[in-house]
Motif scaffolding. Sequence first.
Motif, PDB file in Angstrom:
ATOM      1  N   ALA A   1      -8.798   6.665   0.367  1.00 49.97           N
ATOM      2  CA  ALA A   1      -7.580   5.930   0.739  1.00 49.97           C
ATOM      3  C   ALA A   1      -7.637   5.500   2.199  1.00 49.97           C
ATOM      4  N   GLU A   2      -7.338   4.239   2.411  1.00 45.13           N
ATOM      5  CA  GLU A   2      -7.295   3.670   3.759  1.00 45.13           C
ATOM      6  C   GLU A   2      -6.162   2.657   3.807  1.00 45.13           C
ATOM      7  N   PRO A   3      -5.682   2.350   4.992  1.00 41.78           N
ATOM      8  CA  PRO A   3      -4.575   1.393   5.099  1.00 41.78           C
ATOM      9  C   PRO A   3      -4.955   0.021   4.543  1.00 41.78           C
ATOM     10  N   LEU A   4      -3.970  -0.656   4.021  1.00 39.18           N
ATOM     11  CA  LEU A   4      -4.144  -2.029   3.561  1.00 39.18           C
ATOM     12  C   LEU A   4      -4.328  -2.911   4.794  1.00 39.18           C
ATOM     13  N   SER A   5      -5.330  -3.770   4.782  1.00 37.78           N
ATOM     14  CA  SER A   5      -5.570  -4.639   5.944  1.00 37.78           C
ATOM     15  C   SER A   5      -4.421  -5.623   6.135  1.00 37.78           C
TER      16      SER A   5
END
Length: 112
Positions: free
Chosen positions: A2-6
């Motif tokens: 999981a990573e932030p939405l660009s």
Amino acid sequence: MAEPLSQQATATLKALLTGSDQVSSALRAQIPHTQVADRCGCGCVTVDLAVDRAAVPPAPTHGNPAADAWYVEPEDAGVMAFTRDGYLSLLEIYSASSEPITAWPQPRFVAR
């Protein structure tokens, strides 16, 4: 993973979900609570999405894709937002060319 939405993917979702209907409104409300869960293996910018379901309710029942549009530029590309159980699940870009699209086109080029 999981990573932030660009910022570009966020802007694309907002441009794609511009409708005033209940589904578009509910899906737009999910955007701040959405993260990238995975990426496409071909090298394009398509992303699998995961929404914090405790933070926001599901969208009303609807079909898939929940939204789709062509781009004005590049002319041979389009974008679709898919859901699962009323939550954003996939932001897919596609092209008629054989080359994957490796950067989100400007949201102003989404033709709704």
